[in-house]
Design an enzyme around this catalytic site. Structure first.
Site, PDB file in Angstrom:
ATOM      1  N   LYS A 171       0.839  -1.207   0.000  1.00  0.00           N
ATOM      2  CA  LYS A 171       0.000   0.000   0.000  1.00  0.00           C
ATOM      3  C   LYS A 171       0.871   1.252   0.000  1.00  0.00           C
ATOM      4  O   LYS A 171       0.549   2.256  -0.653  1.00  0.00           O
ATOM      5  CB  LYS A 171      -0.925   0.002   1.214  1.00  0.00           C
ATOM      6  CG  LYS A 171      -1.813   1.254   1.335  1.00  0.00           C
ATOM      7  CD  LYS A 171      -2.712   1.444   0.124  1.00  0.00           C
ATOM      8  CE  LYS A 171      -3.499   2.769   0.188  1.00  0.00           C
ATOM      9  NZ  LYS A 171      -4.512   2.794   1.238  1.00  0.00           N
ATOM     10  N   LYS A 239       0.084  11.741   5.328  1.00  0.00           N
ATOM     11  CA  LYS A 239       0.422  10.699   6.303  1.00  0.00           C
ATOM     12  C   LYS A 239       1.015   9.473   5.621  1.00  0.00           C
ATOM     13  O   LYS A 239       2.035   8.918   6.059  1.00  0.00           O
ATOM     14  CB  LYS A 239      -0.838  10.323   7.099  1.00  0.00           C
ATOM     15  CG  LYS A 239      -0.664   9.227   8.125  1.00  0.00           C
ATOM     16  CD  LYS A 239      -1.058   7.832   7.603  1.00  0.00           C
ATOM     17  CE  LYS A 239      -2.535   7.755   7.298  1.00  0.00           C
ATOM     18  NZ  LYS A 239      -2.931   6.371   6.868  1.00  0.00           N
TER      19      LYS A 239
END
Length: 298
Positions: A171, A239
């Site tokens: 990811k 983030k």
């Protein structure tokens, strides 16, 4: 039918929980903002009043939370999943968090007699609503297979990519590629605007060639119309790029292009655009070129 406790009913978690309820599973959903349980209840699920209430009778516990500290708190807190889930329960973490945190939480889950797979998703709000998410799964093969009926209810591409933490690593790579594509798409559109090109026509022909991509298909229109309502917020992509850069440094892998893209995303956030869709990276690129970051081209 599986009994599922679903924790985190935000922009992604809510439609995912709704799909699971409509598929016939018994879903109890918990969110810190109770009003966000409404769509799940309308779909036949139940609003839980605590994490303990959501997971106590669940065969599967699903999480969709913003960041590593949130997942750690929900799993390990005094009123958390590890304290209240029944032994043998399967925990599916759909959140995007640090790979090292995932592997640590996996070890702690095993110590509590629980199973945990990391299953971060790609596809944004549109993918969650259409149940067409791409899901990269890390964990033991038998646990991934046990999770597959749940995963295939919310995603159209489900791939086991390796042991615990591998899903989060893939990811991270996904987010690096997506951010780079968005940045280059924004630069291309600003370039085309500066030359007075027919932008819809340009996007159409670019999409039919090697430059075509899911990013171009989904994000070009948002940039052209300056419709930056969030599907995936700049704050979250910032983030995620922090996860990428930290993991790359640990592995001693340079991110020459990725580092620049991470700084552009950080600049977009610093300019006050953190709550906008990550296509709002266009605004930073436009500012750098001395062009309007808001007004659509006539």
């Amino acid at each position: 039918m599986t009994t599922i406790g679903f924790i985190g009913l935000g922009i992604m978690g809510s439609p995912m929980a709704v799909h699971l309820a409509r598929a016939g599973h018994a879903v109890a959903g918990y969110n810190r903002s109770p009003e966000k349980t409404g769509p799940l209840v309308e779909a036949g699920g139940r609003a839980a009043d605590s994490i303990a209430d959501a997971v106590r009778e669940a065969d599967v516990v699903a999480l969709m939370l913003p960041d590593s500290p949130d997942v750690t708190r929900v799993l390990t807190g005094e009123d958390g999943v590890f304290a209240h889930a029944a032994p043998g329960s399967l925990v599916i973490d759909f959140s995007t968090i640090r790979p090292d945190v995932t592997t640590e939480l996996h070890a702690r889950a095993v110590d509590r007699g629980l199973r945990l797979v990391d299953a971060p998703v790609s596809g944004g709000q549109a993918g969650a609503e259409a149940a067409s998410l791409s899901i990269m799964v890390g964990g033991a093969a038998e646990d991934v297979e046990a999770a597959r009926p749940v995963l295939e209810t919310v995603g159209s591409t489900v791939v086991h990519v390796g042991p615990s933490g591998a899903g989060q690593t893939v990811k991270a790579a996904n987010q690096l590629i997506v951010a780079g594509n968005i940045a280059l798409l924004a630069e291309a559109l600003v370039f085309l605007e500066a030359h007075g090109a027919d932008l819809p026509a340009a996007v159409e022909v670019l999409g039919g060639g090697l430059a075509g991509s899911a990013v171009l298909t989904q994000k070009a229109a948002k940039m052209l119309t300056r419709d930056f309502g969030p599907g995936f917020r700049i704050d979250l992509h910032h983030k995620d790029l922090g996860i990428v850069t930290a993991a790359a440094r640990e592995a001693e892998v340079p991110l020459a292009v990725g580092g620049i893209v991470a700084q552009l995303v950080a600049a977009t956030r610093a300019a006050g655009d953190g709550s906008l869709d990550h296509s709002a990276l266009y605004r930073t690129i436009a500012r750098l070129a001395g062009r309007s970051p808001w007004d659509p081209t006539p």
